[in-house]
Enzyme design. Sequence first.
Site, PDB file in Angstrom:
ATOM      1  N   LYS A   5      -2.951  -0.801  15.483  1.00  0.00           N
ATOM      2  CA  LYS A   5      -2.146  -2.021  15.417  1.00  0.00           C
ATOM      3  C   LYS A   5      -2.844  -3.146  16.165  1.00  0.00           C
ATOM      4  CE  LYS A   5       2.456   0.121  15.390  1.00  0.00           C
ATOM      5  NZ  LYS A   5       2.886  -0.398  14.087  1.00  0.00           N
TER       6      LYS A   5
ATOM      7  N   ARG B 221       7.043   8.628   8.830  1.00  0.00           N
ATOM      8  CA  ARG B 221       7.482   9.384   7.654  1.00  0.00           C
ATOM      9  C   ARG B 221       6.865  10.781   7.627  1.00  0.00           C
ATOM     10  NH1 ARG B 221       5.322   4.820   3.657  1.00  0.00           N
ATOM     11  NH2 ARG B 221       6.159   3.623   5.387  1.00  0.00           N
TER      12      ARG B 221
HETATM   13  N1  BES Z   1       6.925   2.045  14.169  1.00  0.00           N
HETATM   14  C1  BES Z   1       6.451   1.246  13.099  1.00  0.00           C
HETATM   15  C2  BES Z   1       7.533   0.363  12.481  1.00  0.00           C
HETATM   16  C3  BES Z   1       8.096  -0.717  13.366  1.00  0.00           C
HETATM   17  C4  BES Z   1       7.583  -2.000  13.310  1.00  0.00           C
HETATM   18  C5  BES Z   1       9.158  -0.444  14.207  1.00  0.00           C
HETATM   19  C6  BES Z   1       8.104  -2.979  14.120  1.00  0.00           C
HETATM   20  C7  BES Z   1       9.685  -1.435  15.016  1.00  0.00           C
HETATM   21  C8  BES Z   1       9.173  -2.696  14.983  1.00  0.00           C
HETATM   22  C9  BES Z   1       5.875   2.124  11.990  1.00  0.00           C
HETATM   23  O1  BES Z   1       5.334   3.324  12.405  1.00  0.00           O
HETATM   24  C10 BES Z   1       4.784   1.358  11.346  1.00  0.00           C
HETATM   25  O2  BES Z   1       3.798   1.127  11.978  1.00  0.00           O
HETATM   26  N2  BES Z   1       4.990   0.982  10.095  1.00  0.00           N
HETATM   27  C11 BES Z   1       4.040   0.265   9.345  1.00  0.00           C
HETATM   28  C12 BES Z   1       3.854   1.024   8.048  1.00  0.00           C
HETATM   29  C13 BES Z   1       2.655   0.638   7.247  1.00  0.00           C
HETATM   30  C14 BES Z   1       1.382   0.907   7.962  1.00  0.00           C
HETATM   31  C15 BES Z   1       2.678   1.384   5.924  1.00  0.00           C
HETATM   32  C16 BES Z   1       4.590  -1.123   9.135  1.00  0.00           C
HETATM   33  O3  BES Z   1       5.819  -1.263   9.029  1.00  0.00           O
HETATM   34  O4  BES Z   1       3.816  -2.060   9.087  1.00  0.00           O
HETATM   35 MN    MN Z   2       3.283   3.196  12.894  1.00  0.00          MN
END
Ligand code: BES
Ligand code: MN
Length: 484
Positions: A262, A336
Amino acid sequence: MTELISASGYIADARADVIVVGVHAGEDAPIIPASASGIDAAFDGRLAHSLAALDNTGSASALTRLPAPVELAAKLVFAVGLGDPEEIDDEVLRRAAGTAVRAAFGHESVAIVFEGDPAATAVGAALAAHRFEGYKTEGDDEGPPESISVYGASEEAVRRASILAESVALTKDWSDTPANLLRPPTFAIEIERAATDAGVEVEVLDAAELSAGGYGGVLAVGGGSSVEPRLVRLSYRSEAATKHVALVGKGITFDSGGISIKPAGGMWDMKGDMAGAAAVVGATIAAARLGLEVNVTCTVALAENMVSGTSYRPSDVITIRNGKTVEVLNTDAEGRLVLADALSRAVEDEPDAIYDVATLTGGQIIALGKRTMGLMGTDTETERVRRIGEEVGEHGWPMPFPEDIVKLMESPIADVAQCGTGLKRDAHMIQGGIFLSHFVPEEIPWAHLDIAGPADSDATYGYIAKGATGVPVRTLVALIEDFE
Ligand code: BES
Ligand code: MN
Ligand code: ZN
């Protein structure tokens, strides 16, 4: 923990630092209801006049602090607006009580009287009477009151409100805890301790047991961390139960994104990526303490998504507990994968319904914002969660399963792709729900609650404080009650 007290008699006789009365919205001045007439008398019948002079005409959650007249055994009187008397519902009462209780932080005792259902007032007051204590080496005296007397609330209502609020507080505290202080093995120990105290049976699987059990999702996601992942199972059994509800939660104690790392900006927020697990554990403990006549099994997958030489990679193909293969495309879509294992395990018990809770996608926040959960699953269950969530003040909205997005998640080499092939971001939140549906047989009533936004709040309002919210603990408890 603040003691919540069931009180009866006249609020004007209350011995408390702060007396809180609810007032209704009027034209130019608030309307003082019968429940506050004794307080009005202590102000020589001029309470409405004084509040109007201070611009409080009784609109919902408007708050005015007044010094108490000498006749009262209190220091302060707070008047809080309940809005139009025709439109008072439980959420209006919970928010008004929450606003008043937060304004009373730093005082020892509070007595509160509102029109309407005192059970709702008790819940709002109890929820607001909590703050995350944090790690400052010098404390302050600005904490929640030691006691709150709710006039008109029964012993039963006060007990229920306290149990709910304690589970919400537990969930919030875990979610706000920094990631170095709550890693999978320690989180598992804390869950075990809290559940055991509530008389709930606990089983903890370590990495060797996960490996023997074929939990390929949890092991892949947790593989980059210097500590092992865990899968924790709680069982609460009621002798009177005829139904069995399964709860499942995402417990990523920190989500760096892994190899698909990230950006630095908001990464700290990912300490709360275990809020789903915290909420389902909190709800299971509340169900047990309330003695609900439903069997509850709770499965949480705990892992830390880190970057190292042992991290899983985009392109990996992994095998989930139910035998299905998954092509990994982005290690940041880790939630997931751990849920696929946890759902597969939950399904083996043949429950009457499954609810999974996860901070799953940023797409949920884009689509619905910070205060509305994204709901997916079978029609009966998404509608049940929507309806019950509305009643308790935790909103959610059902999402569709569009055919083109289902197709987007076909993999050329595995049973299912982890994300939209080509890393397409179309219907991001929905991709998450569709992926999970591969791990729940069609005949099992199921709902997936994406709480990426609602798990924490940027603002303080009503009974919600900035930080973790404990959503959807109260919805889950009410869902379990719906199976009694
Ligand atoms: N934990 C995150 C989702 C999230 C984002 C929770 C902001 C709370 C606040 C999740 O694991 C994630 O990183 N999701 C990605 C998925 C993508 C890489 C397919 C996302 O939502 O960008
Ligand atoms: Mn994630
Ligand atoms: Zn995550």
